[in-house]
Design an enzyme around this catalytic site. Structure first.
Site, PDB file in Angstrom:
ATOM      1  N   TYR A 181      -2.278   1.082  10.463  1.00 36.54           N
ATOM      2  CA  TYR A 181      -2.735  -0.294  10.678  1.00 36.54           C
ATOM      3  C   TYR A 181      -3.367  -0.458  12.056  1.00 36.54           C
ATOM      4  O   TYR A 181      -4.417  -1.098  12.193  1.00 36.54           O
ATOM      5  CB  TYR A 181      -1.584  -1.279  10.486  1.00 36.54           C
ATOM      6  CG  TYR A 181      -0.906  -1.171   9.137  1.00 36.54           C
ATOM      7  CD1 TYR A 181      -1.614  -0.865   7.979  1.00 36.54           C
ATOM      8  CD2 TYR A 181       0.462  -1.358   9.008  1.00 36.54           C
ATOM      9  CE1 TYR A 181      -0.991  -0.753   6.745  1.00 36.54           C
ATOM     10  CE2 TYR A 181       1.099  -1.259   7.778  1.00 36.54           C
ATOM     11  CZ  TYR A 181       0.366  -0.953   6.654  1.00 36.54           C
ATOM     12  OH  TYR A 181       0.987  -0.842   5.438  1.00 36.54           O
TER      13      TYR A 181
ATOM     14  N   ILE B  38       0.882  -1.169   0.000  1.00 44.31           N
ATOM     15  CA  ILE B  38       0.000   0.000   0.000  1.00 44.31           C
ATOM     16  C   ILE B  38       0.916   1.215   0.000  1.00 44.31           C
ATOM     17  O   ILE B  38       1.829   1.305   0.827  1.00 44.31           O
ATOM     18  CB  ILE B  38      -0.982  -0.001   1.191  1.00 44.31           C
ATOM     19  CG1 ILE B  38      -1.960   1.178   1.109  1.00 44.31           C
ATOM     20  CG2 ILE B  38      -0.250  -0.049   2.507  1.00 44.31           C
ATOM     21  CD1 ILE B  38      -3.114   1.092   2.092  1.00 44.31           C
TER      22      ILE B  38
ATOM     23  N   GLU C 164       2.933  -7.265   6.692  1.00 44.19           N
ATOM     24  CA  GLU C 164       4.203  -7.025   7.363  1.00 44.19           C
ATOM     25  C   GLU C 164       4.628  -5.610   7.032  1.00 44.19           C
ATOM     26  O   GLU C 164       4.298  -5.086   5.971  1.00 44.19           O
ATOM     27  CB  GLU C 164       5.264  -8.044   6.953  1.00 44.19           C
ATOM     28  CG  GLU C 164       5.635  -7.985   5.494  1.00 44.19           C
ATOM     29  CD  GLU C 164       6.569  -9.101   5.078  1.00 44.19           C
ATOM     30  OE1 GLU C 164       6.422 -10.232   5.560  1.00 44.19           O
ATOM     31  OE2 GLU C 164       7.441  -8.821   4.246  1.00 44.19           O
TER      32      GLU C 164
ATOM     33  N   VAL D 156       1.065   5.610  -1.004  1.00 44.23           N
ATOM     34  CA  VAL D 156       0.531   6.884  -1.487  1.00 44.23           C
ATOM     35  C   VAL D 156       1.716   7.670  -2.012  1.00 44.23           C
ATOM     36  O   VAL D 156       2.754   7.770  -1.351  1.00 44.23           O
ATOM     37  CB  VAL D 156      -0.199   7.658  -0.371  1.00 44.23           C
ATOM     38  CG1 VAL D 156      -0.595   9.047  -0.848  1.00 44.23           C
ATOM     39  CG2 VAL D 156      -1.427   6.888   0.094  1.00 44.23           C
TER      40      VAL D 156
ATOM     41  N   ASN E  54       8.642   2.197  10.038  1.00 50.17           N
ATOM     42  CA  ASN E  54       7.569   2.887   9.319  1.00 50.17           C
ATOM     43  C   ASN E  54       6.435   3.238  10.291  1.00 50.17           C
ATOM     44  O   ASN E  54       5.370   2.627  10.293  1.00 50.17           O
ATOM     45  CB  ASN E  54       7.069   2.037   8.148  1.00 50.17           C
ATOM     46  CG  ASN E  54       6.205   2.828   7.189  1.00 50.17           C
ATOM     47  OD1 ASN E  54       5.699   3.893   7.526  1.00 50.17           O
ATOM     48  ND2 ASN E  54       6.042   2.297   5.996  1.00 50.17           N
TER      49      ASN E  54
END
Length: 173
Positions: A136, A90, A124, A92, A129
């Site tokens: 999440y 994922i 994962e 952006v 990050n």
């Protein structure tokens, strides 16, 4: 609670409105993935090769490109096996960050998981990050495991956190 997939517009794209953000989500395939691949590469210090990315558009995978004002703003890739899904990627785009678009992508992915009757979702993430981990956790993911020195970095290796979200769907027998 995760909602069903949003209705598609006349172009076959899912349209989502998140407060004042109007976006389109376009399912990726072998003919339209190149712009999303560029965003993928920009979002990772060690991106997948183009053949690996293209392989994630085949059986058992679902990949969507997020368009804002006709420009590729982000993407996600999910893998669906039996009653479990894995969020493979994922991202952006840098120019589109800070607008809540990761929430649009995550909401769409989780709605797809519910629509496909998935029981749980795995992912994962690099331990460094912090923004992704916060996203999440906001959606209910919990850390299950830490894989020591899993990811390559510019200076060596870094840990990966394994996270899981139980969706409450009945397991498929």
């Amino acid at each position: 609670m995760v909602s069903r997939l949003p209705p598609k517009n006349s172009c076959g794209r899912s349209c989502l409105v998140s407060s004042t953000i109007m976006t389109d989500l376009l399912q990726l395939n072998q003919d339209n993935y190149r712009c999303a691949f560029v965003i993928h590469c920009q979002g990772h210090s060690h991106p997948w090769s183009e053949p690996v990315f293209a392989d994630c558009l085949t059986d058992n995978y679902q990949a969507y490109e997020l368009l804002q004002d006709g420009m590729c703003a982000g993407l996600y890739v999910g893998l669906f096996v039996l009653d479990e899904a894995t969020l493979m990627d994922i991202v952006v785009g840098e120019a589109f960050r800070g607008r809540g678009l990761s929430k649009v992508l995550m909401s769409h992915f989780l709605a797809l998981c519910v629509d496909k009757n998935m029981h749980c979702v795995w992912l994962e993430v690099r331990a460094s990050n912090v923004a992704a981990i916060g996203l999440y956790q906001a959606y209910g993911f919990e850390q299950i495991e830490c894989r020591k020195d899993y990811y390559e970095t510019q200076d060596g290796r870094e840990d990966a956190l394994m996270m899981k979200l139980a969706l409450g769907a009945e397991p498929q027998l």
